[in-house]
Write a protein that holds these residues in place. Structure first.
Motif, mmCIF file in Angstrom:
data_model
loop_
_atom_site.group_PDB
_atom_site.id
_atom_site.type_symbol
_atom_site.label_atom_id
_atom_site.label_comp_id
_atom_site.label_asym_id
_atom_site.label_seq_id
_atom_site.Cartn_x
_atom_site.Cartn_y
_atom_site.Cartn_z
ATOM 1 N N PRO A 159 -37.650 -28.032 -5.385
ATOM 2 C CA PRO A 159 -36.395 -27.342 -5.709
ATOM 3 C C PRO A 159 -36.189 -27.237 -7.214
ATOM 4 O O PRO A 159 -36.601 -28.111 -7.983
ATOM 5 C CB PRO A 159 -35.329 -28.247 -5.071
ATOM 6 C CG PRO A 159 -36.049 -29.006 -3.990
ATOM 7 C CD PRO A 159 -37.447 -29.191 -4.509
ATOM 8 N N SER A 160 -35.524 -26.158 -7.630
ATOM 9 C CA SER A 160 -35.291 -25.902 -9.059
ATOM 10 C C SER A 160 -34.706 -27.104 -9.789
ATOM 11 O O SER A 160 -35.099 -27.395 -10.920
ATOM 12 C CB SER A 160 -34.363 -24.691 -9.231
ATOM 13 O OG SER A 160 -34.994 -23.521 -8.754
ATOM 14 N N LEU A 161 -33.788 -27.825 -9.152
ATOM 15 C CA LEU A 161 -33.152 -28.973 -9.811
ATOM 16 C C LEU A 161 -34.144 -30.084 -10.135
ATOM 17 O O LEU A 161 -33.902 -30.896 -11.029
ATOM 18 C CB LEU A 161 -32.015 -29.524 -8.952
ATOM 19 C CG LEU A 161 -30.752 -28.659 -8.893
ATOM 20 C CD1 LEU A 161 -29.755 -29.225 -7.884
ATOM 21 C CD2 LEU A 161 -30.121 -28.531 -10.274
ATOM 22 N N GLN A 162 -35.262 -30.149 -9.426
ATOM 23 C CA GLN A 162 -36.264 -31.188 -9.687
ATOM 24 C C GLN A 162 -37.294 -30.772 -10.733
ATOM 25 O O GLN A 162 -38.087 -31.594 -11.179
ATOM 26 C CB GLN A 162 -36.982 -31.565 -8.384
ATOM 27 C CG GLN A 162 -36.076 -32.227 -7.366
ATOM 28 C CD GLN A 162 -36.808 -32.570 -6.078
ATOM 29 O OE1 GLN A 162 -38.037 -32.586 -6.026
ATOM 30 N NE2 GLN A 162 -36.053 -32.852 -5.034
ATOM 31 N N THR A 163 -37.280 -29.509 -11.130
ATOM 32 C CA THR A 163 -38.353 -29.031 -11.998
ATOM 33 C C THR A 163 -38.314 -29.559 -13.432
ATOM 34 O O THR A 163 -39.382 -29.703 -14.039
ATOM 35 C CB THR A 163 -38.438 -27.489 -11.994
ATOM 36 O OG1 THR A 163 -37.195 -26.947 -12.446
ATOM 37 C CG2 THR A 163 -38.768 -26.975 -10.599
ATOM 38 N N PRO A 164 -37.144 -29.878 -14.028
ATOM 39 C CA PRO A 164 -37.217 -30.480 -15.371
ATOM 40 C C PRO A 164 -38.011 -31.791 -15.365
ATOM 41 O O PRO A 164 -38.822 -32.040 -16.274
ATOM 42 C CB PRO A 164 -35.751 -30.699 -15.745
ATOM 43 C CG PRO A 164 -35.020 -29.637 -14.982
ATOM 44 C CD PRO A 164 -35.763 -29.557 -13.662
ATOM 45 N N ASP A 165 -37.824 -32.611 -14.339
ATOM 46 C CA ASP A 165 -38.584 -33.855 -14.246
ATOM 47 C C ASP A 165 -40.073 -33.565 -14.070
ATOM 48 O O ASP A 165 -40.919 -34.209 -14.690
ATOM 49 C CB ASP A 165 -38.054 -34.720 -13.094
ATOM 50 C CG ASP A 165 -38.691 -36.103 -13.095
ATOM 51 O OD1 ASP A 165 -38.752 -36.728 -14.178
ATOM 52 O OD2 ASP A 165 -39.148 -36.541 -12.014
ATOM 53 N N VAL A 166 -40.391 -32.574 -13.237
ATOM 54 C CA VAL A 166 -41.797 -32.194 -13.060
ATOM 55 C C VAL A 166 -42.364 -31.685 -14.385
ATOM 56 O O VAL A 166 -43.498 -32.011 -14.746
ATOM 57 C CB VAL A 166 -41.954 -31.140 -11.945
ATOM 58 C CG1 VAL A 166 -43.400 -30.651 -11.862
ATOM 59 C CG2 VAL A 166 -41.512 -31.703 -10.591
ATOM 60 N N ALA A 167 -41.583 -30.909 -15.123
ATOM 61 C CA ALA A 167 -42.046 -30.403 -16.424
ATOM 62 C C ALA A 167 -42.345 -31.556 -17.376
ATOM 63 O O ALA A 167 -43.373 -31.550 -18.070
ATOM 64 C CB ALA A 167 -41.001 -29.461 -17.029
ATOM 65 N N ARG A 168 -41.452 -32.555 -17.418
ATOM 66 C CA ARG A 168 -41.699 -33.725 -18.280
ATOM 67 C C ARG A 168 -42.980 -34.448 -17.848
ATOM 68 O O ARG A 168 -43.783 -34.867 -18.694
ATOM 69 C CB ARG A 168 -40.507 -34.664 -18.238
ATOM 70 C CG ARG A 168 -39.336 -34.193 -19.081
ATOM 71 C CD ARG A 168 -38.220 -35.230 -19.169
ATOM 72 N NE ARG A 168 -37.370 -35.216 -17.986
ATOM 73 C CZ ARG A 168 -36.346 -34.391 -17.787
ATOM 74 N NH1 ARG A 168 -36.027 -33.512 -18.712
ATOM 75 N NH2 ARG A 168 -35.635 -34.450 -16.680
ATOM 76 N N LEU B 82 -42.200 -18.718 -6.443
ATOM 77 C CA LEU B 82 -41.158 -17.734 -6.159
ATOM 78 C C LEU B 82 -39.879 -18.423 -5.695
ATOM 79 O O LEU B 82 -39.917 -19.304 -4.841
ATOM 80 C CB LEU B 82 -41.663 -16.773 -5.069
ATOM 81 C CG LEU B 82 -40.840 -15.523 -4.823
ATOM 82 C CD1 LEU B 82 -40.814 -14.640 -6.075
ATOM 83 C CD2 LEU B 82 -41.417 -14.740 -3.651
ATOM 84 N N GLY B 83 -38.765 -18.043 -6.314
ATOM 85 C CA GLY B 83 -37.480 -18.631 -5.948
ATOM 86 C C GLY B 83 -37.143 -19.900 -6.709
ATOM 87 O O GLY B 83 -36.082 -20.481 -6.511
ATOM 88 N N ILE B 84 -38.049 -20.344 -7.583
ATOM 89 C CA ILE B 84 -37.830 -21.577 -8.348
ATOM 90 C C ILE B 84 -37.760 -21.208 -9.831
ATOM 91 O O ILE B 84 -38.671 -20.583 -10.368
ATOM 92 C CB ILE B 84 -38.974 -22.591 -8.103
ATOM 93 C CG1 ILE B 84 -39.146 -22.857 -6.605
ATOM 94 C CG2 ILE B 84 -38.706 -23.892 -8.865
ATOM 95 C CD1 ILE B 84 -40.395 -23.645 -6.258
ATOM 96 N N ALA B 85 -36.656 -21.613 -10.474
ATOM 97 C CA ALA B 85 -36.465 -21.312 -11.895
ATOM 98 C C ALA B 85 -35.575 -22.387 -12.509
ATOM 99 O O ALA B 85 -34.735 -22.967 -11.830
ATOM 100 C CB ALA B 85 -35.829 -19.944 -12.073
ATOM 101 N N SER B 86 -35.796 -22.650 -13.797
ATOM 102 C CA SER B 86 -34.989 -23.657 -14.481
ATOM 103 C C SER B 86 -35.057 -23.436 -15.985
ATOM 104 O O SER B 86 -36.142 -23.470 -16.576
ATOM 105 C CB SER B 86 -35.517 -25.057 -14.148
ATOM 106 O OG SER B 86 -34.984 -26.023 -15.027
ATOM 107 N N ASP B 87 -33.891 -23.213 -16.596
ATOM 108 C CA ASP B 87 -33.846 -23.078 -18.049
ATOM 109 C C ASP B 87 -34.360 -24.349 -18.721
ATOM 110 O O ASP B 87 -35.077 -24.293 -19.718
ATOM 111 C CB ASP B 87 -32.421 -22.797 -18.519
ATOM 112 C CG ASP B 87 -31.940 -21.402 -18.126
ATOM 113 O OD1 ASP B 87 -32.785 -20.537 -17.817
ATOM 114 O OD2 ASP B 87 -30.714 -21.186 -18.122
ATOM 115 N N GLU B 88 -33.990 -25.519 -18.167
ATOM 116 C CA GLU B 88 -34.406 -26.783 -18.771
ATOM 117 C C GLU B 88 -35.913 -26.989 -18.651
ATOM 118 O O GLU B 88 -36.576 -27.381 -19.623
ATOM 119 C CB GLU B 88 -33.652 -27.958 -18.124
ATOM 120 C CG GLU B 88 -33.934 -29.278 -18.823
ATOM 121 C CD GLU B 88 -33.194 -30.457 -18.212
ATOM 122 O OE1 GLU B 88 -33.417 -31.580 -18.688
ATOM 123 O OE2 GLU B 88 -32.414 -30.259 -17.253
#
Length: 136
Positions: free
Chosen positions: A75-84, A98-104
């Protein structure tokens, strides 16, 4: 060449965060399709085991090889942690399905110099471009 094509022409291995062993889920079908077109899949799933015939690792830090392209089915809300985690693992590209996006997540990836794609499907883009995995 746009970033989508650059990624698909550069990386022969895809580390899939959120990979699923359930064939009814996109997080199984899309990596399976990419595998059938020559890409090696490294699944990341906290349940471990095997997915698509490959060992599944509990997190990015546990992957025992250099991580390049990280494909995310979370889910998009989990992606900043995945990015880190991707940055910490030395990844050089981050792709949110598709369907997943996050400014952070975008900011974290871009600040670390990663190639970045969000809200696009690997399978759709692979078909659009008619590509197979690059040879290592």
């Amino acid at each position: 060449m746009d970033v989508i094509e650059q990624i698909l022409r550069t990386y022969d291995t895809i580390t899939v965060v959120g990979a699923s062993a359930d064939p009814s889920k996109a997080a199984h079908r899309i990596p399976e399709h990419m595998q059938q077109h020559g890409w090696r899949i490294v699944p990341v799933n906290p349940r471990g085991g095997a997915i698509l015939g490959e060992t599944a690792y509990p997190d990015l830090a546990s992957v025992p090889e250099q991580v390049g392209l990280v494909d995310v089915f979370r889910p998009s809300l989990q992606t900043p942690d995945v990015a880190r985690q991707a940055v910490a693992a030395g990844a050089t590209a981050l792709w949110l399905q598709l369907g997943i996006a996050s400014d952070e997540a975008r900011r974290i990836a871009q600040d670390a110099g990663l190639l970045y794609v969000e809200d696009h499907c690997l399978l759709v883009e692979q078909r659009r471009l008619g590509l197979r995995a690059p040879t290592p």
